[in-house]
Write a protein that holds these residues in place. Structure first.
Motif, PDB file in Angstrom:
ATOM      1  N   LYS A  63       1.185  -0.850   0.335  1.00 20.19           N
ATOM      2  CA  LYS A  63      -0.218   0.113   0.137  1.00 20.19           C
ATOM      3  C   LYS A  63       0.927   1.197   0.457  1.00 20.19           C
ATOM      4  CE  LYS A  63      -2.438  -0.635   3.519  1.00 20.19           C
ATOM      5  NZ  LYS A  63      -3.972  -0.652   4.734  1.00 20.19           N
ATOM      6  N   LYS A  64       1.602   1.350   0.232  1.00 20.76           N
ATOM      7  CA  LYS A  64       2.638   2.435   0.639  1.00 20.76           C
ATOM      8  C   LYS A  64       3.859   2.613  -0.277  1.00 20.76           C
ATOM      9  CE  LYS A  64       2.367   3.926   5.319  1.00 20.76           C
ATOM     10  NZ  LYS A  64       1.879   5.034   5.318  1.00 20.76           N
ATOM     11  N   SER A  65       4.310   1.417  -1.419  1.00 14.12           N
ATOM     12  CA  SER A  65       4.306   1.385  -2.908  1.00 14.12           C
ATOM     13  C   SER A  65       4.347   2.165  -3.943  1.00 14.12           C
ATOM     14  CB  SER A  65       5.573   0.202  -2.823  1.00 14.12           C
ATOM     15  OG  SER A  65       5.539  -0.239  -4.371  1.00 14.12           O
ATOM     16  N   ASN A  66       4.743   2.777  -4.927  1.00 14.43           N
ATOM     17  CA  ASN A  66       3.859   3.442  -5.365  1.00 14.43           C
ATOM     18  C   ASN A  66       4.391   2.553  -6.185  1.00 14.43           C
ATOM     19  OD1 ASN A  66       4.129   6.341  -4.473  1.00 14.43           O
ATOM     20  ND2 ASN A  66       5.808   6.770  -5.144  1.00 14.43           N
ATOM     21  N   MET A  67       5.241   1.330  -6.978  1.00 16.39           N
ATOM     22  CA  MET A  67       5.079   0.602  -7.450  1.00 16.39           C
ATOM     23  C   MET A  67       3.347  -0.775  -7.440  1.00 16.39           C
ATOM     24  SD  MET A  67       8.487  -0.862  -8.778  1.00 16.39           S
ATOM     25  CE  MET A  67       9.341   0.747 -10.120  1.00 16.39           C
ATOM     26  N   GLY A  68       3.219  -0.277  -5.832  1.00 15.31           N
ATOM     27  CA  GLY A  68       1.709  -1.590  -5.934  1.00 15.31           C
ATOM     28  C   GLY A  68       2.405  -2.746  -5.272  1.00 15.31           C
ATOM     29  N   ILE A  69       3.703  -3.038  -4.979  1.00 10.83           N
ATOM     30  CA  ILE A  69       4.393  -4.343  -4.501  1.00 10.83           C
ATOM     31  C   ILE A  69       4.803  -3.761  -2.838  1.00 10.83           C
ATOM     32  CG2 ILE A  69       5.786  -6.273  -5.399  1.00 10.83           C
ATOM     33  CD1 ILE A  69       5.073  -5.111  -8.405  1.00 10.83           C
ATOM     34  N   LEU A 106      15.002 -16.345  -6.357  1.00 10.54           N
ATOM     35  CA  LEU A 106      14.336 -15.448  -7.091  1.00 10.54           C
ATOM     36  C   LEU A 106      12.799 -15.063  -6.731  1.00 10.54           C
ATOM     37  CD1 LEU A 106      14.208 -19.342  -8.227  1.00 10.54           C
ATOM     38  CD2 LEU A 106      15.099 -17.827  -9.442  1.00 10.54           C
ATOM     39  N   ILE A 107      12.281 -15.119  -5.264  1.00  9.96           N
ATOM     40  CA  ILE A 107      11.551 -14.449  -4.741  1.00  9.96           C
ATOM     41  C   ILE A 107      11.598 -12.771  -5.168  1.00  9.96           C
ATOM     42  CG2 ILE A 107       9.953 -13.121  -2.831  1.00  9.96           C
ATOM     43  CD1 ILE A 107      10.366 -15.944  -1.862  1.00  9.96           C
ATOM     44  N   GLY A 108      12.681 -12.240  -5.196  1.00 10.18           N
ATOM     45  CA  GLY A 108      13.335 -11.436  -5.586  1.00 10.18           C
ATOM     46  C   GLY A 108      12.584 -10.743  -6.988  1.00 10.18           C
ATOM     47  N   CYS A 109      13.985 -11.884  -8.098  1.00 10.70           N
ATOM     48  CA  CYS A 109      13.671 -11.733  -9.039  1.00 10.70           C
ATOM     49  C   CYS A 109      11.517 -11.369  -9.617  1.00 10.70           C
ATOM     50  CB  CYS A 109      13.955 -12.922  -9.577  1.00 10.70           C
ATOM     51  SG  CYS A 109      15.883 -12.502  -9.684  1.00 10.70           S
ATOM     52  N   ASN A 110      11.072 -12.398  -9.262  1.00 12.34           N
ATOM     53  CA  ASN A 110       9.892 -12.848  -9.225  1.00 12.34           C
ATOM     54  C   ASN A 110       8.870 -11.127  -8.973  1.00 12.34           C
ATOM     55  OD1 ASN A 110       9.857 -15.093 -10.717  1.00 12.34           O
ATOM     56  ND2 ASN A 110       9.321 -16.035  -8.963  1.00 12.34           N
ATOM     57  N   ALA A 111       9.611 -10.326  -8.076  1.00  4.38           N
ATOM     58  CA  ALA A 111       8.758  -9.366  -6.865  1.00  4.38           C
ATOM     59  C   ALA A 111       8.860  -8.094  -8.405  1.00  4.38           C
ATOM     60  CB  ALA A 111       9.119  -8.571  -5.928  1.00  4.38           C
ATOM     61  N   LEU A 114       6.881  -9.155 -11.805  1.00  3.14           N
ATOM     62  CA  LEU A 114       5.972  -8.473 -11.389  1.00  3.14           C
ATOM     63  C   LEU A 114       5.678  -7.232 -11.568  1.00  3.14           C
ATOM     64  CD1 LEU A 114       2.023  -8.790 -10.906  1.00  3.14           C
ATOM     65  CD2 LEU A 114       3.192  -8.303  -8.359  1.00  3.14           C
ATOM     66  N   TYR A 115       6.023  -6.455 -11.304  1.00  2.00           N
ATOM     67  CA  TYR A 115       6.013  -5.295 -11.750  1.00  2.00           C
ATOM     68  C   TYR A 115       6.634  -5.234 -13.768  1.00  2.00           C
ATOM     69  CZ  TYR A 115       6.694   0.031 -12.774  1.00  2.00           C
ATOM     70  OH  TYR A 115       7.044   1.549 -13.029  1.00  2.00           O
ATOM     71  N   LYS A 116       7.184  -5.884 -13.858  1.00  2.00           N
ATOM     72  CA  LYS A 116       7.472  -5.857 -15.643  1.00  2.00           C
ATOM     73  C   LYS A 116       6.278  -6.482 -16.513  1.00  2.00           C
ATOM     74  CE  LYS A 116      11.666  -6.734 -15.870  1.00  2.00           C
ATOM     75  NZ  LYS A 116      13.135  -6.977 -15.377  1.00  2.00           N
ATOM     76  N   VAL A 117       5.505  -7.172 -15.556  1.00  2.00           N
ATOM     77  CA  VAL A 117       4.626  -7.457 -16.571  1.00  2.00           C
ATOM     78  C   VAL A 117       5.756  -9.152 -16.852  1.00  2.00           C
ATOM     79  CG1 VAL A 117       2.398  -8.109 -17.864  1.00  2.00           C
ATOM     80  CG2 VAL A 117       3.322  -6.123 -16.211  1.00  2.00           C
ATOM     81  N   MET A 118       6.187  -9.739 -16.800  1.00  4.22           N
ATOM     82  CA  MET A 118       7.283 -10.955 -16.991  1.00  4.22           C
ATOM     83  C   MET A 118       6.278 -12.338 -16.478  1.00  4.22           C
ATOM     84  SD  MET A 118      10.578  -8.804 -17.995  1.00  4.22           S
ATOM     85  CE  MET A 118      11.726 -10.668 -18.118  1.00  4.22           C
ATOM     86  N   PRO A 119       7.361 -13.367 -17.105  1.00  7.05           N
ATOM     87  CA  PRO A 119       6.653 -14.728 -16.411  1.00  7.05           C
ATOM     88  C   PRO A 119       7.953 -14.796 -15.360  1.00  7.05           C
ATOM     89  CG  PRO A 119       7.028 -14.836 -18.711  1.00  7.05           C
ATOM     90  CD  PRO A 119       7.365 -13.530 -18.434  1.00  7.05           C
ATOM     91  N   PHE A 120       7.459 -15.397 -14.217  1.00  6.10           N
ATOM     92  CA  PHE A 120       7.623 -15.616 -12.940  1.00  6.10           C
ATOM     93  C   PHE A 120       8.468 -16.759 -12.898  1.00  6.10           C
ATOM     94  CE2 PHE A 120       4.758 -14.025  -9.840  1.00  6.10           C
ATOM     95  CZ  PHE A 120       5.015 -12.509 -10.076  1.00  6.10           C
ATOM     96  N   LYS A 121       9.485 -16.412 -12.666  1.00  5.20           N
ATOM     97  CA  LYS A 121      10.945 -18.091 -12.683  1.00  5.20           C
ATOM     98  C   LYS A 121      10.253 -19.025 -11.231  1.00  5.20           C
ATOM     99  CE  LYS A 121      15.008 -14.596 -13.823  1.00  5.20           C
ATOM    100  NZ  LYS A 121      15.733 -15.066 -12.947  1.00  5.20           N
ATOM    101  N   ASP A 122      10.247 -20.349 -12.040  1.00  4.23           N
ATOM    102  CA  ASP A 122       9.720 -21.046 -11.081  1.00  4.23           C
ATOM    103  C   ASP A 122      10.896 -21.226  -9.221  1.00  4.23           C
ATOM    104  OD1 ASP A 122       8.667 -23.095  -9.421  1.00  4.23           O
ATOM    105  OD2 ASP A 122       9.319 -24.906 -11.124  1.00  4.23           O
TER     106      ASP A 122
END
Length: 149
Positions: A63-69, A106-111, A114-122
């Motif tokens: 909620k505090k992030s301008n990116m919504g993440i 990988l969790i950081g990459c996926n966050a 999410l913002y870049k609207v790219m597929p997640f890493k497993d």
């Protein structure tokens, strides 16, 4: 929660007693994706600090992030939340074991993805599960041999 952030366009990361190596890897994952982040030390919500508190902290961060993440880290537990999800349903909720520290990156990459609207890493590394199963079987085999002596 103490919020001294300067409100940059970034992913907000709230921490409360994080394991240093997990925090470093989560941040490195976002950096790999070229996404800025801001770390804010959170105050304790209650004496037990369970998964519900971690989820709430991640939701407050998004909620505090301008990116919504938003990301919350407590000890070896990580939650990633997205502003368009319901508060009690984080995108990622994971306890990172010592033998799977690469999962934190990988969790950081996926966050970031999410913002870049790219597929997640497993984040479910099959090699780690296979290794743990191999070690488990080996230990059982050794113990059975020792018991037979």
């Amino acid at each position: 929660m103490k919020d001294e952030g300067i409100n940059l366009h970034c992913i907000r990361v709230y921490t409360y007693n994080p394991e240093e190596k997990i925090l470093v890897e989560v941040l490195a994952g976002m950096e790999e994706e070229g996404i800025p982040w801001e770390v804010v030390n959170a105050t304790k919500i209650n004496n037990n600090f369970g998964y519900e508190d971690l989820i709430k902290m991640a939701y407050e961060a998004c909620k505090k992030s301008n990116m919504g993440i938003g990301i919350a880290i407590n000890k070896n537990r990580v939650a990633v939340h997205y502003i368009k999800l319901k508060e009690k349903n984080p995108l990622i909720l994971k306890e990172v074991k010592d033998y799977e520290i690469s999962v934190a990156r990988l969790i950081g990459c996926n966050a970031g993805r999410l913002y870049k609207v790219m597929p997640f890493k497993d984040i479910e590394d099959k090699r780690n599960k296979e290794l743990v199963e191999f070690i488990r079987k080996s230990v059982i085999e050794v113990l059975e041999r020792l018991r037979a002596l």
